[in-house]
Design a protein around this motif. Structure first.
Motif, PDB file in Angstrom:
ATOM      1  N   SER A 224       1.058 -15.357  -3.003  1.00  0.00           N
ATOM      2  CA  SER A 224       0.256 -14.610  -2.059  1.00  0.00           C
ATOM      3  C   SER A 224       0.546 -13.366  -2.049  1.00  0.00           C
ATOM      4  O   SER A 224      -0.141 -12.401  -1.656  1.00  0.00           O
ATOM      5  CB  SER A 224       0.042 -15.338  -0.669  1.00  0.00           C
ATOM      6  N   GLY A 225       2.001 -12.982  -2.012  1.00  0.00           N
ATOM      7  CA  GLY A 225       2.341 -11.626  -2.014  1.00  0.00           C
ATOM      8  C   GLY A 225       1.869 -10.715  -3.297  1.00  0.00           C
ATOM      9  O   GLY A 225       1.621  -9.477  -3.083  1.00  0.00           O
ATOM     10  N   ARG A 226       1.882 -11.518  -4.459  1.00  0.00           N
ATOM     11  CA  ARG A 226       1.584 -11.036  -5.510  1.00  0.00           C
ATOM     12  C   ARG A 226       0.047 -10.521  -5.434  1.00  0.00           C
ATOM     13  O   ARG A 226      -0.011  -9.342  -5.912  1.00  0.00           O
ATOM     14  CB  ARG A 226       1.875 -11.806  -6.668  1.00  0.00           C
ATOM     15  N   ARG A 227      -0.766 -11.429  -5.216  1.00  0.00           N
ATOM     16  CA  ARG A 227      -2.204 -11.221  -4.958  1.00  0.00           C
ATOM     17  C   ARG A 227      -2.561  -9.984  -4.280  1.00  0.00           C
ATOM     18  O   ARG A 227      -3.293  -9.072  -4.631  1.00  0.00           O
ATOM     19  CB  ARG A 227      -2.871 -12.207  -4.490  1.00  0.00           C
ATOM     20  N   ALA A 228      -1.726 -10.095  -2.944  1.00  0.00           N
ATOM     21  CA  ALA A 228      -2.002  -8.887  -1.988  1.00  0.00           C
ATOM     22  C   ALA A 228      -1.827  -7.497  -2.799  1.00  0.00           C
ATOM     23  O   ALA A 228      -2.430  -6.473  -2.431  1.00  0.00           O
ATOM     24  CB  ALA A 228      -1.413  -9.260  -0.749  1.00  0.00           C
ATOM     25  N   ALA A 229      -0.583  -7.523  -3.047  1.00  0.00           N
ATOM     26  CA  ALA A 229       0.020  -6.477  -3.803  1.00  0.00           C
ATOM     27  C   ALA A 229      -0.899  -5.752  -4.897  1.00  0.00           C
ATOM     28  O   ALA A 229      -1.177  -4.648  -4.894  1.00  0.00           O
ATOM     29  CB  ALA A 229       1.317  -6.412  -4.340  1.00  0.00           C
ATOM     30  N   GLU A 230      -1.349  -6.808  -5.664  1.00  0.00           N
ATOM     31  CA  GLU A 230      -2.487  -6.080  -6.668  1.00  0.00           C
ATOM     32  C   GLU A 230      -3.578  -5.648  -6.110  1.00  0.00           C
ATOM     33  O   GLU A 230      -3.904  -4.463  -6.596  1.00  0.00           O
ATOM     34  CB  GLU A 230      -2.626  -7.538  -7.634  1.00  0.00           C
ATOM     35  N   GLN A 231      -4.224  -6.312  -5.195  1.00  0.00           N
ATOM     36  CA  GLN A 231      -5.115  -5.865  -4.339  1.00  0.00           C
ATOM     37  C   GLN A 231      -4.965  -4.294  -4.004  1.00  0.00           C
ATOM     38  O   GLN A 231      -5.932  -3.346  -4.266  1.00  0.00           O
ATOM     39  CB  GLN A 231      -5.815  -6.652  -3.527  1.00  0.00           C
ATOM     40  N   LEU A 232      -3.808  -4.285  -3.157  1.00  0.00           N
ATOM     41  CA  LEU A 232      -3.687  -2.813  -2.434  1.00  0.00           C
ATOM     42  C   LEU A 232      -3.527  -1.849  -3.660  1.00  0.00           C
ATOM     43  O   LEU A 232      -3.759  -0.672  -3.500  1.00  0.00           O
ATOM     44  CB  LEU A 232      -2.419  -2.890  -1.571  1.00  0.00           C
ATOM     45  N   LEU A 233      -2.819  -1.898  -4.758  1.00  0.00           N
ATOM     46  CA  LEU A 233      -2.422  -1.033  -5.444  1.00  0.00           C
ATOM     47  C   LEU A 233      -3.542  -0.544  -6.421  1.00  0.00           C
ATOM     48  O   LEU A 233      -3.295   0.292  -7.146  1.00  0.00           O
ATOM     49  CB  LEU A 233      -1.114  -1.594  -6.435  1.00  0.00           C
ATOM     50  N   THR A 234      -4.600  -1.211  -6.380  1.00  0.00           N
ATOM     51  CA  THR A 234      -5.690  -1.035  -7.312  1.00  0.00           C
ATOM     52  C   THR A 234      -6.816  -0.468  -6.415  1.00  0.00           C
ATOM     53  O   THR A 234      -7.978  -0.157  -7.079  1.00  0.00           O
ATOM     54  CB  THR A 234      -6.179  -2.236  -8.029  1.00  0.00           C
ATOM     55  N   LEU A 235      -6.505  -0.208  -5.270  1.00  0.00           N
ATOM     56  CA  LEU A 235      -7.307   0.675  -4.327  1.00  0.00           C
ATOM     57  C   LEU A 235      -7.879   2.077  -4.791  1.00  0.00           C
ATOM     58  O   LEU A 235      -7.007   2.471  -5.381  1.00  0.00           O
ATOM     59  CB  LEU A 235      -6.851   0.522  -2.896  1.00  0.00           C
ATOM     60  N   PRO A 236      -8.956   2.386  -4.545  1.00  0.00           N
ATOM     61  CA  PRO A 236      -9.249   3.690  -5.129  1.00  0.00           C
ATOM     62  C   PRO A 236      -8.162   4.901  -4.453  1.00  0.00           C
ATOM     63  O   PRO A 236      -7.533   5.513  -5.104  1.00  0.00           O
ATOM     64  CB  PRO A 236     -10.681   4.216  -4.409  1.00  0.00           C
ATOM     65  N   GLU A 237      -7.856   4.763  -3.343  1.00  0.00           N
ATOM     66  CA  GLU A 237      -6.924   5.198  -2.569  1.00  0.00           C
ATOM     67  C   GLU A 237      -5.843   4.398  -1.961  1.00  0.00           C
ATOM     68  O   GLU A 237      -5.889   4.053  -1.134  1.00  0.00           O
ATOM     69  CB  GLU A 237      -7.710   6.270  -1.392  1.00  0.00           C
ATOM     70  N   PRO A 238      -4.767   4.027  -3.158  1.00  0.00           N
ATOM     71  CA  PRO A 238      -3.724   3.215  -2.747  1.00  0.00           C
ATOM     72  C   PRO A 238      -2.838   4.090  -1.746  1.00  0.00           C
ATOM     73  O   PRO A 238      -2.729   5.190  -1.400  1.00  0.00           O
ATOM     74  CB  PRO A 238      -3.062   3.017  -3.722  1.00  0.00           C
ATOM     75  N   PRO A 239      -2.080   2.956  -0.870  1.00  0.00           N
ATOM     76  CA  PRO A 239      -1.320   3.364   0.088  1.00  0.00           C
ATOM     77  C   PRO A 239      -0.004   4.227  -0.353  1.00  0.00           C
ATOM     78  O   PRO A 239       0.285   3.921  -1.401  1.00  0.00           O
ATOM     79  CB  PRO A 239      -0.942   2.281   0.808  1.00  0.00           C
ATOM     80  N   THR A 240       0.795   4.660   0.504  1.00  0.00           N
ATOM     81  CA  THR A 240       2.041   5.360   0.022  1.00  0.00           C
ATOM     82  C   THR A 240       3.117   4.465   0.424  1.00  0.00           C
ATOM     83  O   THR A 240       4.211   4.850   0.257  1.00  0.00           O
ATOM     84  CB  THR A 240       2.166   6.924   0.533  1.00  0.00           C
ATOM     85  N   ALA A 241       2.989   3.714   1.322  1.00  0.00           N
ATOM     86  CA  ALA A 241       3.883   2.725   1.915  1.00  0.00           C
ATOM     87  C   ALA A 241       3.573   1.290   2.264  1.00  0.00           C
ATOM     88  O   ALA A 241       2.282   1.287   2.279  1.00  0.00           O
ATOM     89  CB  ALA A 241       4.427   3.207   3.162  1.00  0.00           C
ATOM     90  N   LEU A 242       4.354   0.343   2.055  1.00  0.00           N
ATOM     91  CA  LEU A 242       3.888  -0.895   2.070  1.00  0.00           C
ATOM     92  C   LEU A 242       5.019  -1.617   2.790  1.00  0.00           C
ATOM     93  O   LEU A 242       6.331  -1.874   2.488  1.00  0.00           O
ATOM     94  CB  LEU A 242       3.724  -1.350   0.810  1.00  0.00           C
TER      95      LEU A 242
END
Lengths: 334, 334
Positions: A224-242
């Motif tokens: 589930s961590g992998r899925r979530a990270a993939e989702q976050l990192l492929t956002l148009p404007e990804p986060p700078t911290a997680l």
DNA sequence: TTGTATGCGTTATCAA
DNA sequence: TTGATAACGCATACAA
């Protein structure tokens, strides 16, 4: 077959009652007789049968431990500490792995109950409290560990999840991050909820809102961590911290980061909840919120045995989390 | 107190004998009666008491698992697999952690014996075989896992340690290393001995001698790996490649490498035995010899249950190890 | 101070 | 087809 108390009695020319007394309450037996018994025990190699004893006493000299995920190094370590504590007191340990499945947790509780364990230490998996209540009704103390099960008058030992999450948030805020994302645990588990709440509140207090697309949920497991990270990192404007709410999901997130080729901390600051031995050997070494594992395990066992000895009643211990700054967090560079 | 078979009998207006039969051998009971029993069971919430049953049957419906180190992710994973297998068959699992101490292993065996487990899966810790022999004498099958205990007619499941070590050696040789060091496991454990033997023989066959100062021994625990690595890296002429015989010692070695500031693989090629989830997230990702963990655990459980069902006799399964080349090994640059 | 006898919960033998 | 009863190994209440 096995050597029983009868064999010892025959060997020592005594009755089984005397053997039993000599072993369990030596002061009620003549010194000479006691000696005779000890000799016979040594000679025959007698060891009291735990099953017969449990049946007679309505209680086995062992305690149960239900962890939510034995492969999670945090629980593996807890297991070791608890087993050591039990061993010191001459108790056995029945370990069950619920694998984050409430049905498995219920099964484990039934198993432990039918084995007449003296007490249970248990990481709630979201199962209902009925069964737990039932065990308590039978005089079997239950200690919640890491999470809280919702019992009326709970005994529990856990880290201060809110405070730990607050440390994580403060650290990222101080570094200057504003586009901050979270991989949270299941909201129905107290640890999951508290870590998110502490994190989110601290952001808010600093005037930072946790954007909906930056808030993802996992189930405390690697995938589930992998899925979530993939989702976050492929956002148009990804986060700078997680912020990742436990070590298993962090392992998954790391997989995604690696695969997508992100550089840590240049492109993304990473902070996790739970230290793990490997966290410091990573590249870069991981910044984490650490729990006092040893103390948690020892306290839980202590609390349980104190209740068995009637020396203590239900109580909640909340231990402090600490921030370990390594190299996976830095000022935002984007 | 708890609901017993007597309560069900009263509820259903039948004798306890009939209740027991209806539950254990339904075909020996009239359909109507069976129905009546089931209703009463459901109404009372009856669950047979494992202790009473064990006493009567001389055997509990559970198996024992003794691992040498529950914090080692390899054994934690094995534990999970074995528990799943037991759970599927309606068996409980009693897990013991010997912590690499023969005394603890003996204690665990006594514990399991006195709890009348139906069988035992066990990672030898170097304890004597007497007790094991005794259990087998009582009709309790024992399956050795990962290592072999020296029993006369052993059942065992393990990886091919020699072959795995050979792969490691070949890999280093092919890269061109000649100053090759080893952190070996305890020579009195078959896994420790076989991994060293396979490695050393392969070097010899290639005309490379393992210099005495390059051969160090650990105890399969983290701290010993650290000590050994420190020793090797501070040698006047340090090695260009290092084979570490298990994952725990590798964690320790990594600590030393990091502390002494060595660059991997530029200054030192590193190869380990045992994959671990974190190994691929390291910098650089670790080259390792991987064991088929899942298969080992499943086979051990299978083998045990087959013996319980008289469907199989003692047998040794040896599974193949595989080389996973990542980035911690390269040609020697010094 | 020691021995006899009972019961814990279950399954299986034997009789009804 | 069902029921009464014994036995597994142990600890203890009670009797001696």
């Amino acid at each position: 077959m096995s050597v029983t108390i009868h064999d010892v009695a025959r060997e020592a020319n005594l009755s089984i009652a005397t053997i039993s007394r000599a072993l369990n309450r030596p002061e009620t037996v003549a010194a000479q007789t006691r000696e005779r018994v000890l000799v016979a025990v040594a000679k025959t190699g007698y060891r009291p049968d735990a099953v017969g004893r449990s049946l007679r006493e309505g209680r086995s000299r062992s305690i149960g431990l239900i962890v939510s995920d034995i492969r999670n190094p945090f629980y593996a370590s807890i297991t070791k500490v608890v087993e050591d504590a039990a061993y010191e007191r001459g108790y056995g340990l029945l370990i069950c792995n619920a694998d984050e499945q409430p049905a498995r947790a219920r099964e484990a509780l039934h198993f432990l109950a039918s084995h007449q364990v003296s007490g249970v230490i248990h990481v709630p998996t979201g199962e209902s409290t009925e069964l737990l209540q039932e065990l308590i009704g039978k005089g079997i103390p239950i200690i919640d560990l890491d999470r809280v099960s919702g019992l009326a008058d709970p005994s529990a030992v856990m880290v201060d999840n809110r405070q730990g999450a607050r440390l994580a948030a403060q650290h990222l805020i101080e570094l200057g991050h504003t586009r901050i994302a979270v991989i949270a645990g299941p909201p129905h588990l107290t640890s999951g909820a508290a870590r998110l709440a502490g994190f989110e509140q601290t952001l808010q207090a600093a005037g930072i809102t946790l954007a909906p697309q930056y808030l993802t949920y996992g189930d405390f497991r690697e995938a589930s961590g992998r899925r979530a990270a993939e989702q976050l990192l492929t956002l148009p404007e990804p986060p700078t911290a997680l912020f990742v709410a436990n070590n298993e999901m962090m392992a998954g997130a790391l997989g995604a980061v690696l695969e997508l080729g992100w550089r840590i901390p240049e492109q993304l600051s990473l902070i996790g909840f739970d230290d793990a031995r490997w966290a410091k050997y990573m590249h870069p070494p991981l910044t984490v919120i650490a729990q006092p594992i040893e103390a948690i395990g020892r306290l839980a066992a202590q609390q349980l045995f104190d209740q068995l000895d009637q020396k203590a009643s239900a109580q909640i211990h909340v231990l402090e989390a600490t921030l370990i700054v390594r190299a996976s967090t830095s000022v935002p560079r984007i």
